[in-house]
Scaffold this active site. Structure first.
Site, PDB file in Angstrom:
ATOM      1  N   ARG A 135      -8.948  42.349   5.948  1.00 51.64           N
ATOM      2  CA  ARG A 135      -9.993  41.055   6.071  1.00 51.64           C
ATOM      3  C   ARG A 135     -10.496  40.628   4.975  1.00 51.64           C
ATOM      4  O   ARG A 135     -11.130  39.392   4.627  1.00 51.64           O
ATOM      5  CB  ARG A 135     -10.956  41.532   6.858  1.00 51.64           C
ATOM      6  CG  ARG A 135     -11.171  41.624   8.518  1.00 51.64           C
ATOM      7  CD  ARG A 135     -12.177  42.719   9.114  1.00 51.64           C
ATOM      8  NE  ARG A 135     -12.347  43.605   8.003  1.00 51.64           N
ATOM      9  CZ  ARG A 135     -13.174  44.813   9.004  1.00 51.64           C
ATOM     10  NH1 ARG A 135     -14.200  44.901  10.196  1.00 51.64           N
ATOM     11  NH2 ARG A 135     -13.399  45.758   8.355  1.00 51.64           N
ATOM     12  N   ARG A 166      12.751  36.258  15.628  1.00 52.91           N
ATOM     13  CA  ARG A 166      12.055  37.223  14.827  1.00 52.91           C
ATOM     14  C   ARG A 166      11.375  36.666  13.567  1.00 52.91           C
ATOM     15  O   ARG A 166      10.207  38.032  13.783  1.00 52.91           O
ATOM     16  CB  ARG A 166      14.076  37.879  13.976  1.00 52.91           C
ATOM     17  CG  ARG A 166      13.217  39.104  12.961  1.00 52.91           C
ATOM     18  CD  ARG A 166      15.031  39.520  12.585  1.00 52.91           C
ATOM     19  NE  ARG A 166      15.523  39.430  11.945  1.00 52.91           N
ATOM     20  CZ  ARG A 166      16.426  39.509  12.305  1.00 52.91           C
ATOM     21  NH1 ARG A 166      17.790  40.190  11.901  1.00 52.91           N
ATOM     22  NH2 ARG A 166      17.053  38.946  10.488  1.00 52.91           N
ATOM     23  N   LYS A 210      10.484  42.752  10.333  1.00 53.86           N
ATOM     24  CA  LYS A 210      11.424  42.678   8.777  1.00 53.86           C
ATOM     25  C   LYS A 210      10.289  42.226   8.142  1.00 53.86           C
ATOM     26  O   LYS A 210       9.540  41.417   7.772  1.00 53.86           O
ATOM     27  CB  LYS A 210      12.185  41.329   9.586  1.00 53.86           C
ATOM     28  CG  LYS A 210      13.006  41.767   8.054  1.00 53.86           C
ATOM     29  CD  LYS A 210      14.258  40.479   8.548  1.00 53.86           C
ATOM     30  CE  LYS A 210      14.770  40.335   7.220  1.00 53.86           C
ATOM     31  NZ  LYS A 210      15.422  41.410   6.469  1.00 53.86           N
ATOM     32  N   GLU A 214      21.401  52.423   9.849  1.00 56.74           N
ATOM     33  CA  GLU A 214      22.042  51.393   9.492  1.00 56.74           C
ATOM     34  C   GLU A 214      21.960  51.238   8.030  1.00 56.74           C
ATOM     35  O   GLU A 214      21.631  52.503   7.232  1.00 56.74           O
ATOM     36  CB  GLU A 214      20.823  50.228  10.061  1.00 56.74           C
ATOM     37  CG  GLU A 214      19.719  49.986   9.182  1.00 56.74           C
ATOM     38  CD  GLU A 214      18.468  49.288   9.769  1.00 56.74           C
ATOM     39  OE1 GLU A 214      19.194  47.591   9.822  1.00 56.74           O
ATOM     40  OE2 GLU A 214      17.130  49.177   9.137  1.00 56.74           O
TER      41      GLU A 214
HETATM   42  N1  PXG Z   1      18.886  46.092   8.780  1.00 56.02           N
HETATM   43  C1  PXG Z   1      18.044  45.220   7.690  1.00 56.02           C
HETATM   44  C2  PXG Z   1      17.125  46.476   6.768  1.00 56.02           C
HETATM   45  C3  PXG Z   1      17.739  44.156   6.530  1.00 56.02           C
HETATM   46  O1  PXG Z   1      17.039  44.091   6.385  1.00 56.02           O
HETATM   47  C4  PXG Z   1      19.623  44.102   8.527  1.00 56.02           C
HETATM   48  C5  PXG Z   1      19.822  45.075   8.590  1.00 56.02           C
HETATM   49  C6  PXG Z   1      20.866  42.511   9.421  1.00 56.02           C
HETATM   50  O2  PXG Z   1      20.442  42.047   9.950  1.00 56.02           O
HETATM   51  P1  PXG Z   1      20.802  40.102  10.261  1.00 56.02           P
HETATM   52  O3  PXG Z   1      19.974  39.373  10.851  1.00 56.02           O
HETATM   53  O4  PXG Z   1      20.557  39.521   8.919  1.00 56.02           O
HETATM   54  O5  PXG Z   1      21.776  40.262  10.570  1.00 56.02           O
HETATM   55  C7  PXG Z   1      19.179  43.149   8.044  1.00 56.02           C
HETATM   56  C8  PXG Z   1      19.034  41.829   7.058  1.00 56.02           C
HETATM   57  C9  PXG Z   1      18.738  40.623   0.773  1.00 56.02           C
HETATM   58  C10 PXG Z   1      18.801  40.227   2.774  1.00 56.02           C
HETATM   59  O6  PXG Z   1      18.628  39.654   0.692  1.00 56.02           O
HETATM   60  C11 PXG Z   1      18.118  40.650   3.725  1.00 56.02           C
HETATM   61  C12 PXG Z   1      18.972  40.670   5.222  1.00 56.02           C
HETATM   62  C13 PXG Z   1      19.426  39.342   5.578  1.00 56.02           C
HETATM   63  C14 PXG Z   1      19.568  38.428   4.403  1.00 56.02           C
HETATM   64  C15 PXG Z   1      19.499  38.627   3.342  1.00 56.02           C
HETATM   65  O7  PXG Z   1      19.432  41.528   0.633  1.00 56.02           O
HETATM   66  N2  PXG Z   1      18.502  41.803   5.747  1.00 56.02           N
END
Ligand code: PXG
Length: 298
Positions: free
Chosen positions: A103, A50, A151, A184
């Site tokens: 750039r 990812r 991300k 989400e």
């Molecule tokens: N949606 C969003 C917008 C995220 O940022 C997830 C879903 C879940 O994805 P994963 O792959 O973790 O199942 C995320 C994940 C933090 C933090 O420090 C944020 C995430 C993961 C770990 C820590 O706030 N985001």
């Protein structure tokens, strides 16, 4: 803690980036949120996939080949002698100047790996009792704009939703897309359960969560049907169970949304069953990359 910064391990007080870094000036960069349990980095390959996909999405070239990036992550954990930890790799466009043109970033992209000893996002009590959530007025970005599936360091939309939750005294915020479909949580994917069937929005409207994918697999293992389809706020309110999934939160039940009780106002049994199945597969060689070489190799 020592932080990995552009190939060196530096004490955290000294881990600083330039005020001209485009990650700071424009949120121009990407990151990952990973966890290690009991000496194993959970789903590290999926997180690396990812990370490199996100980089491609914003046309950023990570200056390390994937194997070196993986080693930088593992070495940061080793240098800090961690076994159970949160890991945050970040890659920004690098040091540039004022003006958005990428750039201007003539040097290498900035590469950072932060680690933190950290066990769980919410207090254990909230996992047992369930969260109270609101549906936020701030809408998730549409995929036609900056896709929520990349991300990037642009989390302001999600932060705005989180601020709403804070203002209303709720534990979490749920975001809708611009069409009014459920998208989400602020850092988690969302599932509902109705009549024993799981439903979760398709990934076009959200981040393709690694926990989400894991939960879909675990649900299939447990013989539950999972439908990836759009649904709205009414289906959310009328669900038997609602839960969030994410690296930080793992699997966390929601028992109230906008003043409506979900199910029996306590965590549902499918949620808790999947939470247990998830916990059972963390910290084991089958799902994780060993940090220390004496551990059994995958
Ligand atoms: N949606 C969003 C917008 C995220 O940022 C997830 C879903 C879940 O994805 P994963 O792959 O973790 O199942 C995320 C994940 C933090 C933090 O420090 C944020 C995430 C993961 C770990 C820590 O706030 N985001």
């Amino acid at each position: 803690m020592k932080i990995y910064l552009d190939g060196k391990f530096v004490p955290e007080e000294e881990a600083k980036v330039s005020v001209f870094d485009h990650g700071l000036l424009y949120g121009d960069g990407i990151f990952e949120g990973i966890r290690a349990y009991n000496g194993y980095v959970f789903k590290l390959e999926e997180h690396l996939d990812r990370l490199y996909d996100s980089a491609k999405g914003i046309r950023l070239e990570i200056p390390l080949p994937r194997e070196e990036m993986k080693e930088a992550i593992l070495e940061t954990l080793r240098v800090n002698q961690l076994k159970t930890s949160y890991v945050r790799p970040i890659v920004t466009r690098g040091v540039g100047d004022l003006g958005i043109d990428p750039r201007k970033c003539k040097g290498r992209p900035t590469v950072i790996v932060i680690v933190r000893e950290w066990k769980s996002l919410y207090p254990e009590e909230l996992y047992q009792k369930g969260l109270r959530a609101i549906v936020a007025a701030s809408r998730a970005r549409p995929p036609e704009s900056l896709s929520p599936s990349i991300k990037t360091l642009n989390y302001l939309t999600n932060i705005m939703a989180k601020i709403e939750a804070n203002v209303w005294g709720a534990d979490e915020a749920i975001m809708l897309d611009v069409h009014g479909n459920i998208a989400e949580g602020t850092a988690d994917n969302l599932f509902i359960v109705k009549h024993g069937v799981l439903h979760t929005p398709p990934v076009i409207a959200n981040l393709p969560g690694i926990t989400r994918a894991t939960i879909i697999e675990l649900a299939h293992d447990a013989d539950y049907e999972v439908r990836e389809e759009h649904f709205g706020i009414a289906q959310l309110y009328m669900a038997d169970e609602v839960f969030l999934t994410g690296t930080a939160a793992e699997v966390v039940p929601i028992i109230e949304i906008d003043g409506r009780t979900i199910g029996a106002s306590r965590p549902g049994h499918i949620t808790m069953e999947l939470r247990k199945r998830y916990k059972d597969i963390t910290g084991i060689p089958e799902t994780g990359t060993p940090i220390y070489s004496l551990q059994k190799v995958k």
